[in-house]
Design a protein around this motif. Structure first.
Motif, PDB file in Angstrom:
ATOM      1  N   LYS A  33       0.830  -1.202   0.000  1.00  0.00           N
ATOM      2  CA  LYS A  33       0.000   0.000   0.000  1.00  0.00           C
ATOM      3  C   LYS A  33       0.869   1.260   0.000  1.00  0.00           C
ATOM      4  CE  LYS A  33      -4.062  -2.106   2.015  1.00  0.00           C
ATOM      5  NZ  LYS A  33      -4.782  -2.210   0.779  1.00  0.00           N
ATOM      6  N   THR A  34       2.174   1.109   0.227  1.00  0.00           N
ATOM      7  CA  THR A  34       3.093   2.240   0.355  1.00  0.00           C
ATOM      8  C   THR A  34       3.679   2.711  -0.974  1.00  0.00           C
ATOM      9  OG1 THR A  34       3.700   1.372   2.514  1.00  0.00           O
ATOM     10  CG2 THR A  34       5.103   3.070   1.606  1.00  0.00           C
ATOM     11  N   SER A  35       4.372   1.789  -1.689  1.00  0.00           N
ATOM     12  CA  SER A  35       5.065   2.180  -2.919  1.00  0.00           C
ATOM     13  C   SER A  35       5.444   0.955  -3.740  1.00  0.00           C
ATOM     14  CB  SER A  35       6.342   2.960  -2.584  1.00  0.00           C
ATOM     15  OG  SER A  35       7.279   2.106  -1.952  1.00  0.00           O
ATOM     16  N   MET A  36       5.867   1.223  -4.977  1.00  0.00           N
ATOM     17  CA  MET A  36       6.345   0.150  -5.835  1.00  0.00           C
ATOM     18  C   MET A  36       7.620  -0.450  -5.243  1.00  0.00           C
ATOM     19  SD  MET A  36       7.734   0.315  -9.728  1.00  0.00           S
ATOM     20  CE  MET A  36       9.196   1.164  -9.191  1.00  0.00           C
ATOM     21  N   GLU A  37       8.511   0.407  -4.758  1.00  0.00           N
ATOM     22  CA  GLU A  37       9.764  -0.062  -4.171  1.00  0.00           C
ATOM     23  C   GLU A  37       9.488  -0.978  -2.973  1.00  0.00           C
ATOM     24  OE1 GLU A  37      13.829   1.689  -2.125  1.00  0.00           O
ATOM     25  OE2 GLU A  37      12.434   3.069  -3.072  1.00  0.00           O
ATOM     26  N   ASP A  38       8.518  -0.603  -2.148  1.00  0.00           N
ATOM     27  CA  ASP A  38       8.173  -1.426  -0.997  1.00  0.00           C
ATOM     28  C   ASP A  38       7.599  -2.766  -1.442  1.00  0.00           C
ATOM     29  OD1 ASP A  38       8.004  -1.699   1.909  1.00  0.00           O
ATOM     30  OD2 ASP A  38       5.819  -1.686   1.592  1.00  0.00           O
ATOM     31  N   ALA A  39       6.807  -2.782  -2.506  1.00  0.00           N
ATOM     32  CA  ALA A  39       6.261  -4.043  -3.027  1.00  0.00           C
ATOM     33  C   ALA A  39       7.385  -4.978  -3.461  1.00  0.00           C
ATOM     34  CB  ALA A  39       5.311  -3.766  -4.187  1.00  0.00           C
ATOM     35  N   VAL A  40       8.421  -4.422  -4.104  1.00  0.00           N
ATOM     36  CA  VAL A  40       9.578  -5.235  -4.512  1.00  0.00           C
ATOM     37  C   VAL A  40      10.284  -5.791  -3.276  1.00  0.00           C
ATOM     38  CG1 VAL A  40      11.854  -5.173  -5.617  1.00  0.00           C
ATOM     39  CG2 VAL A  40       9.907  -4.014  -6.690  1.00  0.00           C
ATOM     40  N   LYS A  41      10.510  -4.957  -2.275  1.00  0.00           N
ATOM     41  CA  LYS A  41      11.183  -5.396  -1.049  1.00  0.00           C
ATOM     42  C   LYS A  41      10.385  -6.473  -0.330  1.00  0.00           C
ATOM     43  CE  LYS A  41      13.679  -1.113  -0.129  1.00  0.00           C
ATOM     44  NZ  LYS A  41      13.812   0.058   0.754  1.00  0.00           N
ATOM     45  N   VAL A  42       9.068  -6.292  -0.250  1.00  0.00           N
ATOM     46  CA  VAL A  42       8.202  -7.278   0.393  1.00  0.00           C
ATOM     47  C   VAL A  42       8.288  -8.616  -0.334  1.00  0.00           C
ATOM     48  CG1 VAL A  42       5.769  -7.884   0.789  1.00  0.00           C
ATOM     49  CG2 VAL A  42       6.590  -5.618   1.410  1.00  0.00           C
ATOM     50  N   GLY A  43       8.221  -8.577  -1.663  1.00  0.00           N
ATOM     51  CA  GLY A  43       8.295  -9.802  -2.454  1.00  0.00           C
ATOM     52  C   GLY A  43       9.611 -10.529  -2.286  1.00  0.00           C
ATOM     53  N   LEU A  44      10.725  -9.779  -2.336  1.00  0.00           N
ATOM     54  CA  LEU A  44      12.038 -10.409  -2.191  1.00  0.00           C
ATOM     55  C   LEU A  44      12.251 -10.967  -0.785  1.00  0.00           C
ATOM     56  CD1 LEU A  44      14.264  -7.959  -4.221  1.00  0.00           C
ATOM     57  CD2 LEU A  44      13.672 -10.318  -4.815  1.00  0.00           C
TER      58      LEU A  44
END
Length: 67
Positions: free
Chosen positions: A14-25
């Motif tokens: 819900k925060t950012s695209m960068e956070d989505a990448v970090k969450v996934g990794l």
């Protein structure tokens, strides 16, 4: 010689695209070892009725060395 495998996964934030990448990794690293890199294949957003972004979604291709 190394053998590298590539897997595909989806992640959201819900925060950012960068956070989505970090969450996934981070989630991927719980079960996959030797991660060497990732490509962002696709970026999607969920919006509210006013056009405001409410969630960022990414499709990742993650590479790791097979042992």
């Amino acid at each position: 010689m190394s053998v590298v495998k590539v897997i595909e996964l989806n992640a959201a934030s819900k925060t950012s695209m960068e956070d989505a990448v970090k969450v996934g990794l981070k989630k991927c690293a719980e079960s996959v070892k030797n991660i060497k890199g990732a490509w962002v294949n696709e970026i999607k957003v969920v919006t509210d009725d006013g056009g405001n972004v409410t969630e960022w979604r990414v499709n990742l291709r993650v590479s790791f060395v097979v042992q």
